[in-house]
Motif scaffolding. Structure first.
Motif, PDB file in Angstrom:
ATOM      1  N   VAL A  15     -12.109 -38.201   8.580  1.00 29.03           N
ATOM      2  CA  VAL A  15     -11.151 -38.962   7.783  1.00 29.03           C
ATOM      3  C   VAL A  15     -11.244 -38.532   6.324  1.00 29.03           C
ATOM      4  O   VAL A  15     -10.229 -38.335   5.659  1.00 29.03           O
ATOM      5  CB  VAL A  15     -11.376 -40.478   7.942  1.00 29.03           C
ATOM      6  N   VAL A  16     -12.460 -38.360   5.819  1.00 27.21           N
ATOM      7  CA  VAL A  16     -12.653 -37.904   4.438  1.00 27.21           C
ATOM      8  C   VAL A  16     -12.015 -36.530   4.244  1.00 27.21           C
ATOM      9  O   VAL A  16     -11.297 -36.286   3.275  1.00 27.21           O
ATOM     10  CB  VAL A  16     -14.153 -37.864   4.080  1.00 27.21           C
ATOM     11  N   ALA A  17     -12.256 -35.616   5.200  1.00 22.52           N
ATOM     12  CA  ALA A  17     -11.696 -34.269   5.104  1.00 22.52           C
ATOM     13  C   ALA A  17     -10.175 -34.304   5.160  1.00 22.52           C
ATOM     14  O   ALA A  17      -9.495 -33.601   4.402  1.00 22.52           O
ATOM     15  CB  ALA A  17     -12.253 -33.395   6.219  1.00 22.52           C
ATOM     16  N   GLU A  18      -9.621 -35.123   6.048  1.00 26.45           N
ATOM     17  CA  GLU A  18      -8.168 -35.225   6.155  1.00 26.45           C
ATOM     18  C   GLU A  18      -7.571 -35.856   4.899  1.00 26.45           C
ATOM     19  O   GLU A  18      -6.495 -35.452   4.452  1.00 26.45           O
ATOM     20  CB  GLU A  18      -7.790 -36.030   7.395  1.00 26.45           C
ATOM     21  N   VAL A  51     -11.327 -27.655   5.972  1.00 26.04           N
ATOM     22  CA  VAL A  51     -11.762 -28.736   6.854  1.00 26.04           C
ATOM     23  C   VAL A  51     -12.612 -28.176   7.996  1.00 26.04           C
ATOM     24  O   VAL A  51     -13.655 -28.734   8.344  1.00 26.04           O
ATOM     25  CB  VAL A  51     -10.557 -29.528   7.405  1.00 26.04           C
ATOM     26  N   ARG A  52     -12.189 -27.058   8.567  1.00 26.53           N
ATOM     27  CA  ARG A  52     -12.981 -26.450   9.647  1.00 26.53           C
ATOM     28  C   ARG A  52     -14.366 -26.041   9.157  1.00 26.53           C
ATOM     29  O   ARG A  52     -15.351 -26.161   9.871  1.00 26.53           O
ATOM     30  CB  ARG A  52     -12.259 -25.226  10.215  1.00 26.53           C
ATOM     31  N   HIS A  53     -14.410 -25.530   7.926  1.00 24.94           N
ATOM     32  CA  HIS A  53     -15.686 -25.060   7.388  1.00 24.94           C
ATOM     33  C   HIS A  53     -16.635 -26.224   7.113  1.00 24.94           C
ATOM     34  O   HIS A  53     -17.803 -26.172   7.494  1.00 24.94           O
ATOM     35  CB  HIS A  53     -15.459 -24.252   6.110  1.00 24.94           C
ATOM     36  N   VAL A  54     -16.136 -27.265   6.452  1.00 25.20           N
ATOM     37  CA  VAL A  54     -17.040 -28.349   6.039  1.00 25.20           C
ATOM     38  C   VAL A  54     -17.419 -29.273   7.190  1.00 25.20           C
ATOM     39  O   VAL A  54     -18.415 -29.980   7.112  1.00 25.20           O
ATOM     40  CB  VAL A  54     -16.483 -29.190   4.866  1.00 25.20           C
ATOM     41  N   GLN A  78     -19.642 -23.788  -0.980  1.00 23.40           N
ATOM     42  CA  GLN A  78     -19.916 -22.583  -0.203  1.00 23.40           C
ATOM     43  C   GLN A  78     -18.616 -21.930   0.262  1.00 23.40           C
ATOM     44  O   GLN A  78     -18.484 -20.709   0.262  1.00 23.40           O
ATOM     45  CB  GLN A  78     -20.795 -22.913   1.008  1.00 23.40           C
ATOM     46  N   PHE A  79     -17.638 -22.758   0.654  1.00 21.74           N
ATOM     47  CA  PHE A  79     -16.343 -22.251   1.106  1.00 21.74           C
ATOM     48  C   PHE A  79     -15.630 -21.516  -0.026  1.00 21.74           C
ATOM     49  O   PHE A  79     -15.058 -20.440   0.175  1.00 21.74           O
ATOM     50  CB  PHE A  79     -15.482 -23.404   1.620  1.00 21.74           C
TER      51      PHE A  79
END
Length: 201
Positions: A15-18, A51-54, A78-79
């Protein structure tokens, strides 16, 4: 990362990432954003990669929210570093394809393309670039052309409709990608497909 750092709600990590993705997309549509820097498609693609990375491994995430947020921020940093290193790596591998005395054509703004061309100029190659107008919004094209000219690279502007007329003297077309689909296809600005057809003719 700045969006994640200001988040205080105790939400699951997805949810945070979205929420961060939606906030970036809302910012892109706002008056405060710089429309010359990106398009909605490239921004959405970048957000999806972010989002995929984190969130690549849920088992790594600690239980409390603050520690979880700290991990998202660390992975976000890092991303960003990985993205920058990738651009530099592509420039290092790509600039040998630019030959002395060649004429290149670009269509649409791309930081990767820009990095390749600047690296070729840095190592002393002499070449010129034809820049298409990239109608209708010309996103980033003027800034890219200025950056090339500031590096001492001769630039010629051409309308999108005039590409076929100048292609006879163009040695190579080099374009970026706003998105890369799972099948390997590349999505770029309108007009890229026609340029590819002309190059292949």
């Amino acid at each position: 990362a700045s969006v994640a750092s200001s988040s205080s709600a105790c939400s699951p990590i997805m949810v945070v990432a979205e929420e961060a993705t939606e906030a970036l997309l809302l910012y892109a549509d706002s008056e405060d954003s710089e429309p010359s820097r990106s398009t909605a498609l490239s921004l959405r693609s970048g957000c999806e990669l972010f989002v995929r990375h984190v969130t690549r491994s849920f088992v790594d995430f600690p239980g409390d929210f603050q520690a979880c947020k700290d991990m998202v921020l660390r992975r976000g940093g890092q991303f960003a570093e990985l993205s920058e290193r990738s651009r530099l790596s592509i420039a290092r591998l790509g600039h040998p394809f630019v030959r002395d005395g060649s004429v290149l054509l670009t269509h649409g703004h791309s930081r990767v393309v820009m990095q390749v061309l600047l690296e070729a100029a840095r190592v002393g190659k002499q070449f010129s670039v034809v820049v298409t107008e990239c109608s209708p919004d010309r996103v980033g094209v003027v800034e890219q052309a200025r950056g090339l000219m500031d590096a001492g690279i001769p630039v010629t502007f051409v309308t999108d409709a005039g590409v076929a007329a100048v292609m006879e003297r163009v040695d190579m077309a080099i374009v970026g990608a706003e998105a890369v689909v799972e099948s390997g296809g590349v999505v770029n600005r309108t007009g890229t497909f026609q340029i590819g057809i002309i190059c292949a003719a």
